[in-house]
Design a protein around this motif. Structure first.
Motif, short mmCIF file in Angstrom:
data_model
loop_
_atom_site.label_atom_id
_atom_site.label_comp_id
_atom_site.label_asym_id
_atom_site.label_seq_id
_atom_site.Cartn_x
_atom_site.Cartn_y
_atom_site.Cartn_z
N ARG A 58 0.84 -1.20 0.00
CA ARG A 58 0.00 0.00 0.00
C ARG A 58 0.88 1.24 0.00
N ASP A 59 0.28 2.36 -0.41
CA ASP A 59 0.97 3.65 -0.39
C ASP A 59 0.88 4.27 1.00
N TYR A 60 2.01 4.75 1.48
CA TYR A 60 2.08 5.44 2.76
C TYR A 60 2.86 6.73 2.57
N GLN A 61 2.58 7.71 3.42
CA GLN A 61 3.27 8.99 3.37
C GLN A 61 4.23 9.06 4.54
N TYR A 62 5.49 9.44 4.26
CA TYR A 62 6.49 9.57 5.32
C TYR A 62 6.23 10.84 6.12
N PHE A 72 5.13 6.49 9.31
CA PHE A 72 4.43 6.63 8.04
C PHE A 72 2.93 6.67 8.30
N MET A 73 2.18 7.32 7.38
CA MET A 73 0.74 7.42 7.52
C MET A 73 0.07 6.84 6.29
N ASP A 74 -0.97 6.02 6.52
CA ASP A 74 -1.78 5.48 5.43
C ASP A 74 -2.62 6.62 4.87
N ASN A 75 -2.56 6.84 3.56
CA ASN A 75 -3.27 7.95 2.94
C ASN A 75 -4.78 7.78 2.93
N TYR A 101 -5.58 7.14 7.38
CA TYR A 101 -4.84 8.07 8.26
C TYR A 101 -4.25 7.38 9.49
N GLN A 141 -1.28 5.63 11.53
CA GLN A 141 0.18 5.78 11.52
C GLN A 141 0.82 4.47 11.91
#
Length: 186
Positions: free
Chosen positions: A68-72, A82-85, A88, A90
């Motif tokens: 999955r895509d996560y935001q640093y 990291f946060m799941d887009n 949300y 973490q």
């Protein structure tokens, strides 16, 4: 259970009760000997490389890993947050899971994280990032014909080799797989 011929590069399998990812995979048929598969694997937990020969008839357990895509977000001691887009949520990922490219992570960068149940097993950065050079020695004017490189510190704190014409404040594109300079960004 699956045949060893069903795996490919990037596949996660269970080998000696450890989760490993296939790094290199080659089918060899030497002269008058029997064919075999030469497989190089990276242990997900320790990061060590393991190499083994498998007979074509051998079986292995292929492990399903969700990506999955996560935001640093930020660094928290030995962990990276990291946060799941979508949800949300973490998650905390050990820096060792990211590997040598942990110093290339920029805030709000979107990465792909592979999870085995609730455990992060690998973090894949985008193939290239755009960063600003924060420090480098000044280049010599007119010396752009040679392929000479100099070290430069980028905004994430990593050190990358750049051509002599790159100066402080320039935005550059860096390949995250090889950590090499690609081009200047306007």
């Amino acid at each position: 259970m699956a045949q060893i011929s069903d795996i490919s590069r990037g596949t996660f399998i269970r080998y000696n009760n450890e989760l490993v990812q296939v790094v290199e995979y080659e089918h060899r048929t030497p002269g008058n000997l029997r064919a075999f598969y030469q497989v190089k694997m990276r242990n997900v937990r320790t990061g060590k490389l393991v190499e083994n020969r498998f007979r074509p008839s051998e079986e292995c357990e292929i492990v399903r890993v969700e990506t999955r895509d996560y935001q640093y977000l930020y660094r928290d001691g030995e962990n990276l947050v990291f946060m799941d887009n979508e949800t949300y949520d973490q998650i905390y990922v050990p820096e060792a899971t990211v590997g040598d490219n942990a110093d290339l992570l920029k805030e709000s960068m979107v990465v792909k994280i592979s999870m085995d149940a609730d455990t992060p097993v690998s973090v894949e950065l985008p193939t290239s990032i755009e960063v600003e050079v924060t420090y480098t020695e000044p280049g010599i004017q007119g010396d752009t014909a040679t392929k000479t490189l100099k070290p430069a510190t980028i905004e994430t704190g990593a050190i990358v080799s750049v051509p002599l014409f790159v100066n402080i404040g320039d935005k550059i594109k860096v390949d995250t797989r090889t950590r090499e300079y690609m081009s200047r960004v306007k």
